[in-house]
Design an enzyme around this catalytic site. Structure first.
Site, PDB file in Angstrom:
ATOM      1  N   HIS A  57      37.259  43.194  49.696  1.00 54.76           N
ATOM      2  CA  HIS A  57      37.642  41.962  48.686  1.00 54.76           C
ATOM      3  C   HIS A  57      39.194  42.151  48.132  1.00 54.76           C
ATOM      4  O   HIS A  57      38.817  43.164  46.818  1.00 54.76           O
ATOM      5  CB  HIS A  57      36.615  40.976  47.696  1.00 54.76           C
ATOM      6  CG  HIS A  57      36.980  40.345  46.543  1.00 54.76           C
ATOM      7  ND1 HIS A  57      37.787  39.259  47.044  1.00 54.76           N
ATOM      8  CD2 HIS A  57      36.822  40.362  45.595  1.00 54.76           C
ATOM      9  CE1 HIS A  57      38.090  38.763  45.821  1.00 54.76           C
ATOM     10  NE2 HIS A  57      37.044  39.493  44.982  1.00 54.76           N
ATOM     11  N   ASN A 108      43.648  36.686  44.012  1.00 56.37           N
ATOM     12  CA  ASN A 108      42.038  37.034  44.095  1.00 56.37           C
ATOM     13  C   ASN A 108      41.228  35.592  45.073  1.00 56.37           C
ATOM     14  O   ASN A 108      41.948  34.563  43.850  1.00 56.37           O
ATOM     15  CB  ASN A 108      41.511  37.690  42.946  1.00 56.37           C
ATOM     16  CG  ASN A 108      39.458  37.410  42.738  1.00 56.37           C
ATOM     17  OD1 ASN A 108      38.694  37.099  44.494  1.00 56.37           O
ATOM     18  ND2 ASN A 108      38.995  38.147  42.396  1.00 56.37           N
ATOM     19  N   CYS A 165      32.421  36.160  44.555  1.00 59.12           N
ATOM     20  CA  CYS A 165      33.832  36.753  45.843  1.00 59.12           C
ATOM     21  C   CYS A 165      33.026  37.226  47.299  1.00 59.12           C
ATOM     22  O   CYS A 165      33.645  37.810  47.963  1.00 59.12           O
ATOM     23  CB  CYS A 165      34.799  38.170  45.049  1.00 59.12           C
ATOM     24  SG  CYS A 165      34.853  36.868  43.840  1.00 59.12           S
TER      25      CYS A 165
HETATM   26  N1  ACO Z   1      49.085  39.887  30.099  1.00 60.93           N
HETATM   27  C1  ACO Z   1      49.376  40.397  29.272  1.00 60.93           C
HETATM   28  N2  ACO Z   1      48.653  40.696  28.776  1.00 60.93           N
HETATM   29  C2  ACO Z   1      47.182  40.618  28.939  1.00 60.93           C
HETATM   30  C3  ACO Z   1      46.546  39.951  29.944  1.00 60.93           C
HETATM   31  C4  ACO Z   1      47.516  39.114  30.660  1.00 60.93           C
HETATM   32  N3  ACO Z   1      48.018  38.446  31.591  1.00 60.93           N
HETATM   33  N4  ACO Z   1      45.464  40.033  30.302  1.00 60.93           N
HETATM   34  C5  ACO Z   1      44.779  40.443  29.245  1.00 60.93           C
HETATM   35  N5  ACO Z   1      46.000  41.333  27.901  1.00 60.93           N
HETATM   36  C6  ACO Z   1      45.834  42.200  27.198  1.00 60.93           C
HETATM   37  C7  ACO Z   1      44.256  41.860  26.482  1.00 60.93           C
HETATM   38  O1  ACO Z   1      44.255  40.965  25.876  1.00 60.93           O
HETATM   39  C8  ACO Z   1      44.448  43.417  26.388  1.00 60.93           C
HETATM   40  O2  ACO Z   1      45.647  43.605  24.570  1.00 60.93           O
HETATM   41  P1  ACO Z   1      45.430  44.201  23.278  1.00 60.93           P
HETATM   42  O3  ACO Z   1      45.340  45.772  24.132  1.00 60.93           O
HETATM   43  O4  ACO Z   1      46.462  44.198  22.653  1.00 60.93           O
HETATM   44  O5  ACO Z   1      43.374  43.685  23.413  1.00 60.93           O
HETATM   45  C9  ACO Z   1      45.100  44.015  26.860  1.00 60.93           C
HETATM   46  O6  ACO Z   1      45.739  43.671  28.097  1.00 60.93           O
HETATM   47  C10 ACO Z   1      44.256  45.128  28.448  1.00 60.93           C
HETATM   48  O7  ACO Z   1      43.237  44.241  28.650  1.00 60.93           O
HETATM   49  P2  ACO Z   1      41.803  44.907  29.899  1.00 60.93           P
HETATM   50  O8  ACO Z   1      41.591  43.477  29.465  1.00 60.93           O
HETATM   51  O9  ACO Z   1      41.702  46.323  28.501  1.00 60.93           O
HETATM   52  O10 ACO Z   1      42.969  45.061  30.682  1.00 60.93           O
HETATM   53  P3  ACO Z   1      42.567  45.873  31.626  1.00 60.93           P
HETATM   54  O11 ACO Z   1      43.692  46.831  32.237  1.00 60.93           O
HETATM   55  O12 ACO Z   1      41.344  46.326  31.826  1.00 60.93           O
HETATM   56  O13 ACO Z   1      43.273  45.270  33.242  1.00 60.93           O
HETATM   57  C11 ACO Z   1      41.716  43.670  34.417  1.00 60.93           C
HETATM   58  C12 ACO Z   1      42.163  43.618  33.420  1.00 60.93           C
HETATM   59  C13 ACO Z   1      43.177  43.319  35.332  1.00 60.93           C
HETATM   60  C14 ACO Z   1      41.155  42.143  34.548  1.00 60.93           C
HETATM   61  C15 ACO Z   1      40.716  44.437  34.794  1.00 60.93           C
HETATM   62  O14 ACO Z   1      39.750  45.059  34.247  1.00 60.93           O
HETATM   63  C16 ACO Z   1      39.924  44.323  35.927  1.00 60.93           C
HETATM   64  O15 ACO Z   1      41.135  44.581  36.946  1.00 60.93           O
HETATM   65  N6  ACO Z   1      39.135  43.788  36.787  1.00 60.93           N
HETATM   66  C17 ACO Z   1      38.255  44.029  37.693  1.00 60.93           C
HETATM   67  C18 ACO Z   1      38.254  42.539  37.660  1.00 60.93           C
HETATM   68  C19 ACO Z   1      38.979  41.468  38.530  1.00 60.93           C
HETATM   69  O16 ACO Z   1      39.423  41.935  39.323  1.00 60.93           O
HETATM   70  N7  ACO Z   1      38.293  40.164  38.656  1.00 60.93           N
HETATM   71  C20 ACO Z   1      38.563  39.232  39.907  1.00 60.93           C
HETATM   72  C21 ACO Z   1      37.307  38.084  39.277  1.00 60.93           C
HETATM   73  S1  ACO Z   1      35.639  39.149  39.824  1.00 60.93           S
HETATM   74  C22 ACO Z   1      36.437  40.126  41.715  1.00 60.93           C
HETATM   75  O17 ACO Z   1      36.727  39.363  42.031  1.00 60.93           O
HETATM   76  C23 ACO Z   1      35.339  40.728  41.672  1.00 60.93           C
END
Ligand code: ACO
Length: 325
Positions: A250, A280, A111
């Protein structure tokens, strides 16, 4: 001498996939995706390919720059999802454009790709070897995603976008400063493994893997490195965040943007977003957003912008640009 952005263009697939569409194929909901990411819809390739979107975006950027494709001395494509391992996506583009003289290659920086590419183009231009350079970021991440993995498949969209850049004798416009860095130690938090060695003598499982991500690790990396790199660059230029009109970050996640704005003590209004509509789109993210703002007449000549990409590697790149169009 400075490097100035003289053209911008983007290309998105026709098909729009909503959060509700995704809720039909994985256990998720519109509410979860909106709250955690800010994404509502994304464009997903059906008939489009990475190469077709690159060519479309490139032709628009070249037309916007008012140059001919034959005049390009440098063609850089930032992608992790080209249509071929080789030739490079950049060479496929070069052939499509009928250019037979440019220095032509791909870069693999996820990215951060397009801003990373700008850093390379800036160096070539300042060396005097290049007059016009094309830098395109493009991804068909839908090819790399496990559509049964709700934690990743809801995040990404497909698309291409980029810039034509050229030397400017006016030092008050264009790229005022740019930095690009790697943080390889944390690289395994965002991976897409190469196909296994299929030779009859190779050990191990012969499988095709998908994209994997430790979302929280990437989130923490972005919230630490994005403000740090912006502040470092601003300091080196004798500027502060208050001197910046718009921050084009980004578009990974709305909560990252909110956190960065807060850490930099800047109003959210200075942080344009489009991830709600395109998701994204990795290397295409920053130029796609700028292209949208430019064509809506929302970029004013003389405005000072921060561009910042971050992602796989882990890598990040930040530029301060005075808009000159
Ligand atoms: N729908 C419903 N529930 C979900 C989903 C979904 N799509 N995805 C994950 N969950 C659940 C998980 O299983 C977990 O359940 P549990 O508590 O029963 O185990 C719960 O939601 C929480 O999961 P987390 O991974 O802790 O959720 P988080 O709040 O961290 O959000 C996210 C996840 C959005 C990916 C976040 O970590 C984030 O924004 N990360 C930044 C990285 C990013 O944006 N990456 C994109 C690509 S890399 C880049 O562009 C730089």
């Amino acid at each position: 001498m400075k490097t100035s952005i003289i053209g911008v263009g983007s290309s998105l697939p026709e098909k729009i996939v909503t959060n509700d569409d995704l809720a039909k194929i994985v256990d998720t909901s519109d509410e979860w995706i909106r709250q955690r990411t800010g994404i509502v819809t994304r464009h997903i390739a059906t008939k489009e390919t990475t190469s077709s979107m690159i060519e479309d975006a490139a032709r628009k950027a070249i037309a916007d720059a008012g140059i001919r494709a034959e005049e390009l001395d440098l063609i850089i494509v930032a992608t992790v999802s080209g249509d071929y391992r080789f030739p490079s996506a950049a060479c496929i583009l070069q052939a499509a454009l009928g250019n037979d003289r440019a220095n032509t290659f791909d870069i693999v920086v996820g990215c951060a790709g397009c801003v990373y590419g700008l850093n390379i183009a800036d160096s070539f231009i300042k060396s005097g070897k290049v007059r016009y350079a094309l830098v395109i970021g493009a991804e068909t991440i839908s090819k790399l995603t496990d559509w049964e993995d709700r934690s990743t498949c809801v995040l990404f969209g497909d698309g291409a976008a980029g810039f034509v850049v050229a030397a400017s004798e006016d030092d008050s416009v264009g790229i005022q400063g740019i930095l690009a860095r790697g943080n390889g130690r944390d690289g395994m938090s965002l991976t897409m493994k190469e196909r296994e060695n299929m030779s009859p003598w190779a050990d191990g499982e012969k499988v095709w893997d998908y994209l994997h991500m430790d979302g929280q690790a990437v989130f923490k990396f972005a919230c630490r490195k994005v403000p740090e790199s912006i502040n470092e660059l601003l300091d080196s230029l004798g500027l502060t965040a208050d001197d910046i009109d718009k921050f084009f970050l980004h578009q990974a996640n709305y909560r990252i943007i909110e956190t960065v704005a807060k850490m930099m003590k800047q109003p959210l209004e200075k942080f344009p977003t489009n991830m709600d509509r395109v998701g994204n789109i990795s290397a295409a993210s920053v130029p796609c957003l700028m292209d949208e703002y430019y064509h809506k007449g929302l970029l004013k000549k003389g405005e000072r912008h921060v561009l910042c990409g971050f992602g796989a590697g882990l890598t990040y790149a930040t530029a301060v640009v005075v808009w000159d169009k």
